[in-house]
Design a protein around this motif. Sequence first.
Motif, PDB file in Angstrom:
ATOM      1  N   GLY A  17       0.808  -1.214   0.000  1.00 35.93           N
ATOM      2  CA  GLY A  17       0.000   0.000   0.000  1.00 35.93           C
ATOM      3  C   GLY A  17       0.839   1.261   0.000  1.00 35.93           C
ATOM      4  O   GLY A  17       0.536   2.235  -0.704  1.00 35.93           O
ATOM      5  N   ASN A  97      -3.490  -1.110   3.498  1.00 34.12           N
ATOM      6  CA  ASN A  97      -3.446  -2.517   3.080  1.00 34.12           C
ATOM      7  C   ASN A  97      -4.645  -3.279   3.637  1.00 34.12           C
ATOM      8  O   ASN A  97      -5.160  -2.953   4.700  1.00 34.12           O
ATOM      9  CB  ASN A  97      -2.141  -3.178   3.546  1.00 34.12           C
ATOM     10  CG  ASN A  97      -0.931  -2.680   2.773  1.00 34.12           C
ATOM     11  OD1 ASN A  97      -0.931  -2.664   1.543  1.00 34.12           O
ATOM     12  ND2 ASN A  97       0.101  -2.260   3.493  1.00 34.12           N
ATOM     13  N   ASP A 127      -1.198  -7.191   1.097  1.00 32.78           N
ATOM     14  CA  ASP A 127       0.171  -7.070   1.586  1.00 32.78           C
ATOM     15  C   ASP A 127       0.567  -8.158   2.576  1.00 32.78           C
ATOM     16  O   ASP A 127       1.681  -8.646   2.535  1.00 32.78           O
ATOM     17  CB  ASP A 127       0.378  -5.699   2.250  1.00 32.78           C
ATOM     18  CG  ASP A 127       1.802  -5.507   2.745  1.00 32.78           C
ATOM     19  OD1 ASP A 127       2.690  -5.328   1.895  1.00 32.78           O
ATOM     20  OD2 ASP A 127       2.030  -5.558   3.968  1.00 32.78           O
TER      21      ASP A 127
END
Length: 434
Positions: A17, A97, A127
């Motif tokens: 992210g 994320n 992630d």
Amino acid sequence: MNFFWFRRDLRIDDNAGLYHALREGGSVLPVFIFDTDILDKLEDKDDRRVQFIYETLTELKSELRRLGTDLLVFHGRPLEVWKKLLATHSPQGVYTNHDYEPYAIKRDAAVEKLCKSLGVGFHSYKDQVIFEKDEIVTEARKPYTVYTPYKKKWQAGLSDFYLQSYPNSRYFKNFAKVKKQETMPSLQKIGFKHTDFDFPPLKLEAKLLKNYDKTRDFPALEKGTSHLGIHLRFGTVSIRELAREAVKFSPVWLSELAWREFFMQILYHFPKVEKQSFRPEYENVSWRNSKADFERWCEGMTGYPLVDAGMRELNETGYMHNRVRMVTASFLTKHLLLHWYDGERYFARKLLDFELASNNGNWQWSAGTGCDAAPYFRIFNPQTQLERFDKKGDYIRKWIPELGTSRYPKPIVDHVFARQRALKAFQSALKPME
């Protein structure tokens, strides 16, 4: 200007992210929120996990300051914090994320709705796992509910594309420039105490991985397992980095990473498992309700040395060896016939590396209520497990100094009796469903 919202990804390298936020151009200002919706539910004000987060944020803040930016740290309800931040900064977007737990999904949906109402983009990325959501599914496009076929497909899908790191450092120049350092609220201000506990270092040795299949089941070995659970839980290390090491050195350790993601996709697709049995027929089991037996289990006073050593290790260190976790969980649910949810919540309170999906999945596996074909037959014999995995007694003597004296209690229940009682209770519960 864009915000990046840190949660379970407390690092600036190989962070999906953050990479996307930085690559978009403009400037990126990092944010972390001590979520009172979570913290207010913690029972212990000396909870070491909060301290670990705090110490990690302190290091992260220093790292960001060296890059000419800063980390804004808040304490409150995320939605309320974001209302103030969006009103005072007018960013173009909020980057973060994915999180797959039921609470986190609702939280993020509320923040995303707020962003959209103000014309602010909300961008979330994968992630903390290699594969997520519907990336590993059956031929019928349904989620796997059995581990082995899931693992085979998970491993078959591994490639450089999924394992490569995000080159965040290329775009560090896009962090927002901050001259005046923002102060962090103290640990005491957010309601927690500092302890002198030393957390396991972030270090993964190739030698450990190469021998992992031979050492992982023996709790007396200090370097038999990685002790990286807390780092993986809070994202101070990238799952991609760990998976690459596992591919090189240890298929067995790689399968443990697959187990983690299997349980995450179970929780994501079947959120009811947070509080209910995966297999609904197991809701019919007539669990006992003995507070006295539960307390003796919690305290490590059952009279079964391997169980008691594990519980004492957990209470003192916030860690318990994985083999011993299975034995203690099986003992609570099968020998004492106490509900798995009570044990799962106790582990949730004590484990440094507590992660809802894995903790829940492993407890249901041990209890026999989860993703297995004929699970209730599996009843660990704690004495046999002791003889097999702590033959010299090094582990149990470390945690039970009074072992062999009159101060150590006699077994709380006879193994043969307990086994028959458990089998009868499960068979009785399942009989109407056959």
